[in-house]
Design an enzyme around this catalytic site. Structure first.
Site, PDB file in Angstrom:
ATOM      1  CB  CYS A   2      -0.888   0.018   1.241  1.00  0.00           C
ATOM      2  SG  CYS A   2      -1.865  -1.465   1.484  1.00  0.00           S
ATOM      3  NE  ARG A  33       4.617   1.864  -1.252  1.00  0.00           N
ATOM      4  CZ  ARG A  33       5.630   1.624  -0.421  1.00  0.00           C
ATOM      5  NH1 ARG A  33       6.838   2.048  -0.709  1.00  0.00           N
ATOM      6  NH2 ARG A  33       5.436   0.941   0.694  1.00  0.00           N
ATOM      7  CD1 TRP A  91      -0.972  -4.968  -4.110  1.00  0.00           C
ATOM      8  CD2 TRP A  91      -0.720  -6.186  -2.263  1.00  0.00           C
ATOM      9  NE1 TRP A  91      -0.464  -6.187  -4.478  1.00  0.00           N
ATOM     10  CE2 TRP A  91      -0.289  -6.962  -3.369  1.00  0.00           C
ATOM     11  CE3 TRP A  91      -0.648  -6.759  -0.992  1.00  0.00           C
ATOM     12  CZ2 TRP A  91       0.187  -8.257  -3.240  1.00  0.00           C
ATOM     13  CZ3 TRP A  91      -0.171  -8.053  -0.861  1.00  0.00           C
ATOM     14  CH2 TRP A  91       0.241  -8.786  -1.988  1.00  0.00           C
ATOM     15  CG  ASN A 118       2.054   0.102   3.898  1.00  0.00           C
ATOM     16  OD1 ASN A 118       1.731  -1.061   3.676  1.00  0.00           O
ATOM     17  ND2 ASN A 118       3.227   0.597   3.544  1.00  0.00           N
ATOM     18  N   GLY A 119       0.142  -2.044   5.935  1.00  0.00           N
ATOM     19  CA  GLY A 119       0.608  -3.135   6.791  1.00  0.00           C
ATOM     20  C   GLY A 119      -0.523  -4.091   7.118  1.00  0.00           C
ATOM     21  CB  THR A 387      15.072  -9.819  -7.754  1.00  0.00           C
ATOM     22  OG1 THR A 387      14.105 -10.127  -8.773  1.00  0.00           O
ATOM     23  CG2 THR A 387      16.300  -9.221  -8.409  1.00  0.00           C
ATOM     24  CB  SER A 388      17.324  -9.378  -2.856  1.00  0.00           C
ATOM     25  OG  SER A 388      16.858  -8.091  -3.200  1.00  0.00           O
ATOM     26  CB  SER A 432      16.112  -5.604   1.098  1.00  0.00           C
ATOM     27  OG  SER A 432      14.910  -4.905   0.876  1.00  0.00           O
ATOM     28  CD  GLN A 433      14.704  -1.063  -4.902  1.00  0.00           C
ATOM     29  OE1 GLN A 433      15.138   0.083  -5.059  1.00  0.00           O
ATOM     30  NE2 GLN A 433      13.483  -1.288  -4.465  1.00  0.00           N
ATOM     31  CB  SER A 434      12.328  -1.585  -0.620  1.00  0.00           C
ATOM     32  OG  SER A 434      12.178  -2.737   0.213  1.00  0.00           O
ATOM     33  CB  THR A 437      12.136  -7.091   2.124  1.00  0.00           C
ATOM     34  OG1 THR A 437      12.473  -6.351   0.950  1.00  0.00           O
ATOM     35  CG2 THR A 437      11.420  -8.372   1.751  1.00  0.00           C
ATOM     36  CD  GLU A 565      16.039 -11.625 -11.332  1.00  0.00           C
ATOM     37  OE1 GLU A 565      15.558 -10.487 -11.550  1.00  0.00           O
ATOM     38  OE2 GLU A 565      15.758 -12.293 -10.307  1.00  0.00           O
ATOM     39  CE  LYS A 569      13.285  -9.062 -12.763  1.00  0.00           C
ATOM     40  NZ  LYS A 569      12.927  -9.819 -11.578  1.00  0.00           N
ATOM     41  CD  GLU A 572       9.006 -10.311 -10.569  1.00  0.00           C
ATOM     42  OE1 GLU A 572       8.986  -9.839  -9.423  1.00  0.00           O
ATOM     43  OE2 GLU A 572       9.913 -10.067 -11.377  1.00  0.00           O
ATOM     44  CG  HIS A 588      18.984 -35.922 -11.192  1.00  0.00           C
ATOM     45  ND1 HIS A 588      19.313 -37.146 -10.663  1.00  0.00           N
ATOM     46  CD2 HIS A 588      20.142 -35.354 -11.588  1.00  0.00           C
ATOM     47  CE1 HIS A 588      20.629 -37.314 -10.721  1.00  0.00           C
ATOM     48  NE2 HIS A 588      21.157 -36.239 -11.282  1.00  0.00           N
ATOM     49  CE  LYS A 687      11.114  -1.790  -7.194  1.00  0.00           C
ATOM     50  NZ  LYS A 687      11.820  -2.669  -8.139  1.00  0.00           N
TER      51      LYS A 687
END
Length: 692
Positions: A2, A33, A91, A118-119, A387-388, A432-434, A437, A565, A569, A572, A588, A687
């Site tokens: 959010c 976001r 969200w 938010n949360g 991704t991280s 973490s990008q942000s 996280t 990765e 992508k 996503e 296997h 995001k």
């Protein structure tokens, strides 16, 4: 997740249309976001006797159109010298997207208290059950509505309380993660914001400018506030705040009340937001709130309060270095496309000032003083999500080679589920990008409580992971707006490679290897530009793939992370099933999927696992598979095995993953466009994942 945006103007005349436009623009800056509905709350057309809530399911544009359609009723031409407006993009977590579930949420039909949140409130069912016994009627399915009704209940028992005290007592009852901004008809011109686990910052724009470098934190004397749900009404006196450098804008009264006031008659504006991108066009002076901070604005006065004495004694006023152009698309059709093509510059920014190519020296200022301690550690742990996490896998092999330490890579959510043993001589990296996280932050606190050394790798200065780490590296990739991470991934891998180079600088036996990698890094920006020239060819290949239902991506060694990765992508952005497969695992199980109809991409670079990858290629072709190959430039022999091949410039094996992931980013982008998907805001995704 959010997005929160709120605007308070004090002695700054604004028309109602200007205020609403500013709120809508703030929400547009937060669209990346992830969200499914949006809403705003402003004073009613006839003043602050009531609050007008406008909500819409869908995009912010739908909210904007709804506001414009009610222009006459909303009295666009009315002017407010003092006003608080709050806005939110939701969200959905509790309850489907709808106007009723959309924020702001209200305390009752009279809208006395409204809140944006938010949360996730984990104990909302208990609070809701209690409030229903007190006669409150709930109109939505959300956890947020219990906050607005709880503050109304507390106000009914404590009518003499200030707005800030009501919020303090409200959040004492909440469990979970939240960032909230409150507005009330009972406290006109006042705004209170608070956070715990979800990001929130305050921007300040003053008529006379700002010289102050910090704002003191005021503490409650009561260490363990009592429960106010059950009617305890004792007051919470404030202790004097520690004195810090102040200026004309924020001065402390001489009567020891420790209230911080703007100069008499000074106009001031405050902006509350989940993210700096919503604020940067208005001001670059911000305060990052910390967990359990309560920021209150009354009569143009900003004060920050806490119920406990944890953390710093003051909140620094930070100057943002972000430029408004960085969060604009420019000539690109989407933010993701722009960010893919920014990678030649973003990797330069990541390396700038850190690598001396002539002396072959690498310096990471954020961890410089901790390097001797890291060299003595038992093991390295790299913990991240999405991704991280893939960036950690991409750099693990080189870290093991250059540090000769065991390197553990974990998904943060799984790490927490296992209650993993952590020791004081462990070094834990949190990527973490942000920097917000939730799972990664939970794992960080778990490791920190057990005495491990904490190193944060983030792209956001002032983020929670930044502040709670012992040391860290800022990846300097620049703002990343697209939900699917691109340039942040390559910069994260680059930072971890630089860390490996720092750790091996005094190992004579490793100097040839270090020199090879450093010279490879020098050529990296030009090599990325060359890879980006494949865009048209990748677009043509995507024409053959976009109607398929599945995509397999195979590789091994340094390129296994690229497979993971690339598959992420594709999932996503295109909503296709996609799987990254370690080529050594082909026999296997995954080989059963191979036939003439399943699209397959294989990465075969001339490195130490080339022969093994060739074995996998031959197995695929023998079963009528028709792979698309990513090969080294000039490797026509390997390219003959496939109808389509993409040639990547030859580089050091440890840097190949940075180059081979870019065709996968471009392919996922073109597939998404051809399938009619929203590239920047994929469905169901956000995001910054600030809840577990």
């Amino acid at each position: 997740m959010c997005g929160i945006f709120a605007y308070l103007n004090h002695l700054t005349p604004k028309t109602r249309k200007e205020i609403l436009d500013m709120l809508v623009k703030g929400l547009q800056r937060l669209e990346y976001r992830g969200y499914d509905s949006a809403g705003v709350g402003v004073d009613g057309p006839n003043g602050n006797a009531n609050i007008e809530l406008i909500k819409a399911t869908g995009k912010v544009k739908a909210l904007e159109d709804k506001i414009l359609s009610e222009a006459a009723r909303l009295n666009f031409d009315g002017v407010h010298t003092q006003h608080v407006g709050i806005a939110h993009t939701r969200w959905a977590t509790h309850g489907a997207p709808s106007d009723l579930n959309c924020h702001p949420h209200r305390s009752g039909e009279d809208n006395k208290f409204v809140v944006v949140h938010n949360g996730i409130i984990t104990n909302y069912k208990d609070i809701k059950q209690f409030l229903m016994t007190k006669g409150f009627v709930f109109e939505s399915e959300t956890d947020t509505e219990c906050i607005s009704k709880l503050i109304q209940h507390i106000r009914g028992q404590n009518v003499h309380y200030t707005f800030r005290q009501l919020v303090e007592q409200t959040i004492n009852q909440l469990e979970g993660a939240f960032a909230c901004v409150f507005k009330s008809t009972l406290y006109p011109g006042e705004c209170v914001a608070t956070r715990r686990g979800s990001p929130l910052l305050v921007g300040i724009r003053a008529e006379g400018g700002l010289e102050s470098d910090s704002i003191p934190v005021q503490y409650s004397l009561e260490e363990h506030p009592k429960s106010y749900i059950h009617g305890v009404t004792s007051d919470c006196p404030q202790s004097p705040a520690p004195r810090k450098k102040t200026s004309a804008m924020f001065r402390i009264d001489s009567d020891q009340t420790e209230e911080i006031h703007p100069c008499d008659g000074d106009a001031v504006e405050y902006f509350f937001a989940s993210d700096a991108s919503a604020i940067i066009e208005h001001t670059n002076r911000v305060i990052y709130l910390e967990d359990d901070d309560v920021a209150a604005v009354k009569l143009g006065v900003l004060s920050i309060h806490r119920n406990n004495k944890e953390g710093e004694l003051a909140r620094e006023i930070t100057t943002l270095k972000m430029e408004i152009q960085q969060i604009m698309k420019g000539n690109y059709s989407s933010f993701m496309q722009k960010e893919i093509f920014e990678q030649p510059e973003s990797v330069v920014n990541t390396m700038r000032g850190r690598i001396d190519f002539d002396l072959e020296q690498v310096t990471l200022g954020g961890i410089k003083s901790f390097v001797p301690e890291i060299k003595r550690c038992r093991r390295l742990l790299m913990i991240a999500c999405g991704t991280s996490y893939h960036s950690a896998i991409a750099s693990r092999q080189l870290l093991e080679e250059l540090t000769e330490l065991p390197v553990m890579v974990d998904l943060a959510s799984d790490f927490l589920d296992r209650s993993t043993p952590i020791f004081r001589d462990d070094v834990c990296f949190f990527i973490s990008q942000s920097g917000e996280t939730a799972d990664t932050l939970g794992a960080l606190r778990y490791c920190k409580s057990r005495g491990a050394l904490i190193i944060g790798i983030t792209n956001t200065v002032g983020s929670t992971i930044c502040r709670e780490s012992h040391s860290g590296v800022h990846i300097n990739a620049g703002p990343e707006i697209g939900v699917a991470s691109t340039k942040a991934y390559t910069s994260q891998v680059l930072c971890l490679i630089m860390f490996a180079l720092v750790m091996s600088e005094d190992r004579i036996s490793l100097q040839p290897r270090r020199s090879e990698i450093i010279q490879g890094l020098k050529q990296l920006p030009d090599m990325i530009r060359k890879v980006l020239e494949l865009d048209e060819k990748i677009k043509d290949i995507s024409q053959d793939l976009y109607e398929k239902r599945s995509l397999l991506i195979m590789g091994r060694g340094f390129n296994f992370a690229t497979c993971l990765e690339g598959a992420l992508k594709v999932k996503e952005l295109t909503y296709m099933h996609s799987e990254g497969i370690q080529a050594g695992e082909l026999k296997h199980g995954p080989l059963a999927l191979v036939d003439s109809t399943v699209p397959i991409i294989m990465i075969l670079m001339r490195d130490h696992v080339f022969n093994k990858c060739m074995n996998a290629l031959q197995q695929v072709v023998a079963r009528e598979g028709k792979p698309i190959l990513i090969v080294e430039e000039g490797d026509t022999e390997t390219a003959k095995w496939a109808k389509h091949s993409l040639e990547i410039p030859r580089s050091v094996d440890a840097l190949q993953g940075i180059l081979t992931v870019i065709p996968m980013q471009l392919l996922s982008y073109h597939l998404a466009v051809l399938r009619g998907c929203n590239v920047d805001c994929p469905r169901n995704l956000a995001k910054s994942v600030t809840v577990e």
